[in-house]
Design a protein around this motif. Structure first.
Motif, short mmCIF file in Angstrom:
data_model
loop_
_atom_site.label_atom_id
_atom_site.label_comp_id
_atom_site.label_asym_id
_atom_site.label_seq_id
_atom_site.Cartn_x
_atom_site.Cartn_y
_atom_site.Cartn_z
N GLN A 161 0.83 -1.20 0.00
CA GLN A 161 0.00 0.00 0.00
C GLN A 161 0.87 1.25 0.00
OE1 GLN A 161 -3.22 -0.08 -0.33
NE2 GLN A 161 -3.72 -2.20 0.12
N VAL A 162 0.25 2.39 -0.33
CA VAL A 162 0.99 3.65 -0.34
C VAL A 162 1.42 4.05 1.06
CG1 VAL A 162 -0.96 5.23 -0.02
CG2 VAL A 162 0.97 5.93 -1.45
N SER A 163 0.86 3.41 2.09
CA SER A 163 1.28 3.69 3.48
C SER A 163 2.76 3.38 3.67
CB SER A 163 0.44 2.86 4.47
OG SER A 163 0.55 1.47 4.20
N MET A 164 3.32 2.49 2.84
CA MET A 164 4.75 2.20 2.89
C MET A 164 5.55 3.43 2.45
SD MET A 164 6.59 -0.62 3.61
CE MET A 164 5.73 -2.08 3.06
N VAL A 165 5.09 4.09 1.39
CA VAL A 165 5.75 5.31 0.92
C VAL A 165 5.59 6.43 1.96
CG1 VAL A 165 5.82 7.05 -0.90
CG2 VAL A 165 5.38 4.66 -1.48
N GLU A 166 4.42 6.51 2.58
CA GLU A 166 4.19 7.53 3.61
C GLU A 166 5.16 7.34 4.78
OE1 GLU A 166 0.10 6.84 4.42
OE2 GLU A 166 -0.62 8.13 2.78
N ALA A 167 5.44 6.09 5.15
CA ALA A 167 6.39 5.82 6.23
C ALA A 167 7.79 6.26 5.82
CB ALA A 167 6.38 4.33 6.58
N GLU A 168 8.15 6.01 4.57
CA GLU A 168 9.46 6.45 4.08
C GLU A 168 9.58 7.97 4.14
OE1 GLU A 168 9.62 4.85 0.18
OE2 GLU A 168 9.77 2.76 0.83
N ARG A 169 8.51 8.66 3.78
CA ARG A 169 8.53 10.13 3.81
C ARG A 169 8.64 10.64 5.25
NH1 ARG A 169 5.90 12.68 -1.01
NH2 ARG A 169 4.92 14.18 0.40
N ARG A 170 8.02 9.95 6.21
CA ARG A 170 8.16 10.36 7.61
C ARG A 170 9.61 10.21 8.08
NH1 ARG A 170 3.76 6.82 8.35
NH2 ARG A 170 1.77 7.92 8.09
#
Length: 391
Positions: A188-197
């Motif tokens: 899911q895009v939540s993986m990318v969101e974690a990377e951005r955090r």
């Protein structure tokens, strides 16, 4: 300021132009022979059947392109069809005369990215590498990382995104290094969101020059590559710019700033790149960064992963090394690899070898390796202690 332009011609437009061209040729021939036909009609009541035959053949060919599409991916770039994209949407792959103007958001993004990349690199007094750990909870190899970091305490920083539970630490180096975290779902895009955090937290330290999420970018015409592309990505992201890579990356500070500054491309992935979305099995963390960097700084990336994984089992996830699989010879062989291997995900399984070049010189490809089960910790500790200087 003149807006930048690009050209796109869809397969339907291509067939339409081809049809018009054929009709024009027929008309030209008809016009040249009209007098002859008029004379012939005086002697015979038969109609000019040759024209009807040509038009019929042309229509049959056009319908055949879609009813019986080409089976090879090379041909798919000449005629878009549902066999090239088994989920039913046509790729826009021809680039001819139909121009479009970039939107204000696209132009603004390009200006911002261009300025970021042209920023002079500031050399901090104490340059560091930021290690970004993306984990559901505790890190089973903290003791091994402690050995890795030993003696370089002022040259690294640690950031932990724990998506499910607060980690229990085995090393003091990892204590109080957690950042604000949210639930992460695979694919899911939540993986990318974690990377951005993680990047947001690490960029707050001006001494961090490089960022390691303990990956590669390549073009794959198979179902796990361009087969995941959706025309919903248009017009901002074309299929020719679509790239696939591993989630784990090593990026410089300018690229980290680009990731946080991006809104237009990230929003496309957030909305349209999901497992099972519209019949597509798009994995955002495998496509977002490789596509973004390929579009805006293709010469500034290595196009291969610095983290070694073993995909020989042909599964969704790479091989997980157990304790019995781990040996000094395994790591020695990994360090000798100086060519990046890629096997296409289509039925051809085409193998490509690309040399790993560092400043034009062929060098070993990998700095890290995964994926190891916790049971391998003891043997890993032993190998690291005994052979670090020789590996």
């Amino acid at each position: 300021m003149d807006a930048e332009r690009e050209s796109i011609l869809t397969s339907h437009e291509f067939l339409y132009i081809a049809c018009c061209g054929a009709l024009a040729m027929v008309w030209k021939t008809w016009e040249g022979r009209i007098e002859v036909m008029q004379m012939a009609q005086k002697r015979s009541s038969k109609r000019p059947l040759w024209i009807l035959l040509i038009l019929s053949m042309l229509c049959i060919c056009m319908m055949g392109v879609h009813v019986y599409p080409p089976r090879q991916y090379t041909a798919c770039y000449l005629f878009a069809s549902t066999i090239c994209n088994p989920h039913g949407q046509l790729f826009q792959v021809f680039q001819f005369s139909h121009e479009r103007t970039y939107t204000d958001d696209e132009i603004a993004a390009r200006v911002v990215f261009d300025n970021i990349l042209k920023m002079p690199e500031i050399q901090p007094k104490n340059p560091k590498i930021a290690f970004l750990f993306l984990t559901p909870g505790s890190l089973p190899f903290e003791k091994l990382w402690e050995k890795f970091f030993l003696g370089h305490e002022d040259r690294f920083s640690i950031y932990i995104h724990a998506s499910e539970q607060k980690p229990k630490h085995q090393s003091s180096l990892f204590v109080d290094r957690e950042i604000r975290s949210e639930k992460v779902d695979w694919g899911q895009v939540s993986m990318v969101e974690a990377e951005r955090r993680l990047l947001t937290s690490a960029l707050q330290d001006p001494d961090n020059g490089f960022f390691v999420l303990l990956s590669d970018s390549f073009e794959d015409s198979g179902p796990h590559g361009t087969g995941r592309y959706s025309t919903n990505m248009l017009p901002e992201i074309e299929i020719k710019d679509w790239r696939k890579g591993a989630q784990w990356f090593i990026i410089k500070r300018q690229h980290a700033l680009m990731v946080l500054a991006d809104g237009i491309y990230y929003s496309k992935f957030k909305e349209f790149c999901k497992p099972g979305s519209d019949g597509y099995n798009c994995i955002a963390d495998e496509h977002y960064l490789p596509t973004l960097f390929h579009m805006h700084d293709p010469s500034g990336i290595s196009n291969w992963s610095l983290t070694h994984v073993d995909w020989s089992e042909g599964k969704w996830h790479p091989k997980a090394y157990e304790g019995k699989d781990v040996s000094y010879e395994l790591f020695k062989n990994i360090t000798l690899i100086d060519e990046k291997e890629h096997i296409s995900s289509d039925e051809k399984k085409q193998k490509t070898l690309v040399p790993c070049l560092w400043n034009g010189v062929k060098r070993p490809c990998y700095l890290f390796a995964r994926k190891f089960k916790p049971e391998a910790l003891d043997i890993l500790m032993e190998i690291f202690s005994s052979h670090t200087s020789t590996i």
